[in-house]
Design a protein around this motif. Structure first.
Motif, short mmCIF file in Angstrom:
data_model
loop_
_atom_site.label_atom_id
_atom_site.label_comp_id
_atom_site.label_asym_id
_atom_site.label_seq_id
_atom_site.Cartn_x
_atom_site.Cartn_y
_atom_site.Cartn_z
N HIS A 343 4.62 -12.22 2.12
CA HIS A 343 3.62 -11.33 1.15
C HIS A 343 2.56 -10.68 1.95
N HIS A 345 2.63 -9.57 5.37
CA HIS A 345 3.37 -8.43 6.02
C HIS A 345 4.73 -7.88 5.59
N GLY A 346 5.53 -8.69 4.82
CA GLY A 346 6.78 -8.39 4.58
C GLY A 346 7.09 -7.47 3.59
N LEU A 347 6.18 -7.23 2.74
CA LEU A 347 6.59 -6.61 1.44
C LEU A 347 5.18 -5.87 1.05
#
Ligand SMILES: Nc1ncnc2c1ncn2[C@@H]1O[C@H](COP(=O)(O)OP(=O)(O)OP(=O)(O)O)[C@@H](O)[C@H]1O
Ligand SMILES: [Mg+2]
Lengths: 513, 363
Positions: A343, A345-347
């Motif tokens: 939540h 960094h990823g998306l």
């Protein structure tokens, strides 16, 4: 035994998907009732309904035999329910105490008084051996500790029924076994626990019964004492899953990643979080990093991927020095990164799935012309990834990432990073929150990438995963690499010794001071 | 049927409902104030305010557009910055700087002949952008919060413009700048034929074009993709290699340019043409915040919200006929904004009112 809770024929639809389809569920007093189901099966949705966050389209909920209409989380708390969500809901720059009393503050003369609350928190923390510091800031404490704060929040509100939605996904093995003990004390007191997890061992260990969901439908409830892991898996996925994947001998090529004397310390601090780290990963091999959480794994990954940019030493990718390069330049040099925190960094949670699937590539020729996005190719690209990685969601490419189930969010990141033709894949906890079927698939993908000649570097807290996919295992302890091992020649116990710092491998003896 | 229901339940529409409820609530609040002040005149005055914008057909609506033009532009300025996660309170200062530059060019650089106004408008945008860049740079590289810097920049702009007016194009008699010659104001592009007998001004076309460009940037371009990504999630943007510092600066630059254009549209219209030496800020800058909020930060929404507030302004002037101060309108405007800021509560109310369920994308 009486049922404290009954959910009857609960249905709930979201745009494009029936997340719960006439699900029934019973919870007995004093039991741990596990819920098992694939990613997107509807587990969190069912629990959110129970907790009053969503209104069911159909069905009813009975608490202690009486029909209740749960109006919202606060009402749920009043009714004796408590929930720890799949993704934590803590305010980062509040203290533990402030977070726990949030919403039910003790207000006196217009001021919030936390004195009584603080005392109660300390008592609860001692009683359940949670070891939580009531005055610590959330942003300063580990994920495992944050988890316990969430649990305290629930206990503080005197919940009799605890809903734990994938509480162990982010925990270390030690923290998990602590949590299991905590859960067992709850049931001794007559509290009932709903326990959602993808990890079958945990369910076998702690649960009394297990209900299985599939595609939003109820598949039945099993007595744990009369079943086993294979049976559970078969019910959940509809087939047998290989927990141990078959892989052929690696055909190892040249060094792809070469790290030399990487050192990192916080500004103004003497303690090196990364202490002269040197290692390499060659083409065609999977190297993993084992270690107890907080021994420098995060910093090492950040330093490799550019999220930390002021580490000393050298990081080479195919001979090219990365250490001074920007994140974009590293990405373009052939580095893929599956980050630890999906939540953070990823998306971009407010973006659609298709936007998230091109997050690392939207600027490439294919997806833009003269600065204008090419929506057709973006959608095509994402449709291809969605079908090959089986990413499930309500509205396909146009689904907002926020509304996807946790496991499917993770699959989206994996799809994006694995599908890019990069030379080095860095993955942190790649299968966190995935169901057993998806884990099998992802592990196969990782091995397939290896066999295509990629170098793969995996950081994981799960030894099962590490033993399953690695060709080599590095162990990190207090910012130093302390061992370089071949999985066939070592054991869980031995790795445990390295991880706790009681043993060091050949060539990694302590530097003479 | 199910499909329609779902689209009704969508997040965006919910926000639109709550904005509408905010408007109604704000208007009712205004009515109550009128009743408190003078019960006998309250209803006729309220009635006349509600319909003033249409009373004389297109000519009244021309006046609506006149009031709306600068606040649509400042609304776009604030709304655009919002999308990147920045709160641009500095539209006022950027507007003043842009406005001054436009007037200065309009007065002194007549050698550009018929192109003078074009040069003036472009320069206003550029100087507005420069004024916006400064807080952007401070935010990106020094971490100084843009709210603090933009407020400070507003005051600096105010005094700087007063100083420059006095020292360059001063009309001492009226304590204001010399007027821009009629020939150098923004032409009306025939709008005055459609909206005859009104204060209609050509700047409105500039506002429309700006809105279209902003819409395009935000929704169709790589730049918009990056700007919004930074606004939604800075960490993920960084991870994806987006240079969030540069993008912060770009966002403030574009926001400043829009506010600068607002200044040009204000001072290069035939009702204004000069800049007063003033001791308080022009309200159009702050109105931009209200417009952006009510317009849900969306370019088209901002256009509509700007027109709506313009409409209220026209109504406010009518209120004087009934013995009410036109400031009542400012109170109403304030209340509407206040209510739309409470839109979360209204969203819940809207859910019940329209028998909706809050779901869709709001996990
Ligand atoms: N707020 C929402 N809006 C739209 N769709 C939703 C929403 N919440 C859940 N869904 C959809 O409902 C389905 C079930 O999601 P849910 O979160 O319950 O799955 P889950 O069983 O908890 O999965 P996981 O193991 O991955 O956490 C998913 O396909 C998801 O995309
Ligand atoms: Mg879930």
């Amino acid at each position: 035994m009486n049922n404290v809770l009954t959910m009857r024929n609960i249905s709930k639809s979201f745009p494009g998907i029936k997340a719960n389809d006439s699900i029934s569920f019973e919870l007995r007093e004093g039991e741990v009732h596990a819920i098992l189901g694939e990613n997107g099966a509807g587990k969190s949705t069912l629990m959110n309904i129970l907790f009053g966050i969503y209104k069911p389209d159909e069905g009813e909920i009975l608490l202690n035999g009486e029909v209740v209409d749960i109006k919202g989380p606060n009402h749920a708390y009043e009714l004796g329910l408590g929930m720890v969500h799949q993704h934590f809901q803590l305010v980062q720059n509040f203290t533990v105490t402030e977070n726990i009393v949030l919403g039910i503050e003790d207000v006196r003369y217009g001021l919030i008084s936390t004195k009584k609350a603080r005392k109660k928190i300390i008592e609860l923390s001692e009683k359940y051996k949670l070891n939580v510091d009531p005055d610590a800031l959330i942003s300063d404490i580990s994920v495992g500790m944050q988890q316990r704060v969430e649990i305290l929040k629930v206990l503080y509100r005197n919940a009799d029924i605890l809903i734990l939605d994938e509480p162990t996904a982010v925990l270390t093995p030690q923290q998990i076994s602590d949590l299991m003990n905590i859960i067992k004390t709850f049931t001794k007191e007559g509290k009932s626990v709903i326990f959602i997890s993808h990890k079958l061992d945990e369910i076998m260990n702690v649960a009394d019964r297990c209900s299985v969901l599939k595609g939003g439908k109820y598949q039945g409830t099993l007595e744990i004492s009369k079943t086993d892991k294979n049976e559970l898996t078969r019910r959940m996925v509809g087939r047998v899953v290989d927990f141990k994947i078959a892989k052929k001998k690696p055909s190892i090529g040249d060094k792809v990643l070469e790290v030399t004397d990487l050192t990192y310390r916080l500004k103004g601090s003497d303690k090196a979080l990364l202490d002269n780290i040197s290692f390499h990963v060659k083409a065609g091999e999977v190297v993993s990093l084992a270690g107890i959480d907080g021994n420098g794994q995060t910093e090492l990954i950040y330093a490799l991927t550019g999220l930390i940019h002021n580490a000393e030493g050298s990081v080479r990718l195919n001979g090219k020095e990365l250490n001074q390069l920007s994140i974009r330049q590293r990405t373009m040099s052939g580095l893929s990164h599956i980050p630890e925190d999906r939540h953070k960094h990823g998306l971009v949670l407010d973006y659609t799935l298709e936007y998230n699937l091109v997050l690392q590539e939207y600027f490439k020729e294919r997806f833009q012309k003269h600065g204008v996005l090419q929506f057709d190719t973006i959608t095509e690209h994402s449709e291809a990834l969605i079908s090959s990685f089986d990413i499930r969601s309500g509205r396909g490419p146009k689904t907002t990432a926020k509304s996807m189930s946790g496991g499917n969010q993770q699959k989206a990141i994996l799809a994006r990073e694995i599908s890019r033709s990069s030379d080095l894949l860095i993955a942190v906890q790649p299968t966190r929150g995935l169901d057993v079927g998806a884990i099998e698939y992802i592990h196969k993908q990782i091995i397939a990438e290896r066999d295509k000649g990629k170098a793969v570097f995996v950081a994981s807290l799960e030894l099962d995963e590490i033993f399953n996919i690695s060709d080599r295992i590095l162990v990190i302890y207090e910012g130093q690499i302390v061992a370089d091992l071949i999985p066939e020649d070592t054991s869980y116990e031995e790795i445990g010794l390295y991880m706790s710092g009681s043993k060091r491998g050949k060539g990694y003896e302590k530097n003479p001071v | 049927m199910k499909k329609i229901l779902y689209s009704l339940r969508s997040h965006k529409l919910l926000q639109v409902y709550s904005a509408l409820i905010a408007i109604v609530a704000g208007l009712l609040f205004g009515l109550i104030i009128l009743i408190v002040i003078d019960p006998s005149q309250a209803f006729p005055a309220f009635n006349s305010m509600l319909f003033a914008g249409f009373r004389r057909g297109l000519s009244s609506f021309g006046n609506v557009i006149f009031f709306a033009t600068p606040i649509v532009l400042t609304g776009l300025s604030v709304g655009f910055a919002f999308k990147t996660g920045l709160f641009n309170i500095g539209a006022t200062g950027q507007l003043l700087i842009g406005g001054f530059v436009a007037v200065y060019i309009g007065v002194t650089m007549t050698f550009f002949g018929p192109f003078t106004w074009v040069i003036a408008v472009i320069a206003a945008g550029i100087f507005g952008a420069l004024w916006g860049i400064i807080p952007g740079i401070l935010k990106a590289y020094k971490g100084v919060h843009e709210v603090v810097t933009t407020i400070m920049m507003n005051y600096i702009a105010l005094y700087l413009v007063n100083y420059f007016v006095k020292s360059s194009i001063y009309d001492g008699l009226n304590n204001r700048s010399l007027p821009v010659p009629r020939a150098n104001i923004i032409p009306k592009f025939g709008l005055d034929v459609i909206f005859s007998h009104s204060n209609i001004q050509g700047g409105f076309l500039i506002a429309i074009i700006a809105m279209l460009i902003i819409y395009f940037i935000l929704n169709k371009t790589v730049l918009g993709f990056e700007l919004k990504a930074v606004g939604y999630n800075k960490d993920a943007s960084k991870y994806a290699g987006i240079n969030d510092k540069r993008r912060t600066i770009h966002a403030m630059m574009i926001a400043g340019a829009l506010a600068g254009l607002a200044g040009a549209s204000m001072y290069l219209s035939d009702s204004f043409t000069y800049i007063n030496v003033q001791d308080s800020m022009p309200t159009q800058g702050f109105m931009g915040i209200s417009v952006a909020l009510l317009g849900l930060k969306d370019p088209i929404g901002i256009l509509l919200a700007g027109l709506f507030f313009g409409y209220l302004q026209v109504g406010g002037q009518n209120m004087q006929l009934y013995g009410f101060a036109p400031q009542v309108i400012d109170v109403m405007t304030g209340m509407i904004v206040y209510f739309s800021a409470l839109s979360l509560i209204f969203a819940k109310f809207a859910i019940r009112f329209f028998r909706l369920r809050n779901e869709g994308d709001d996990a």
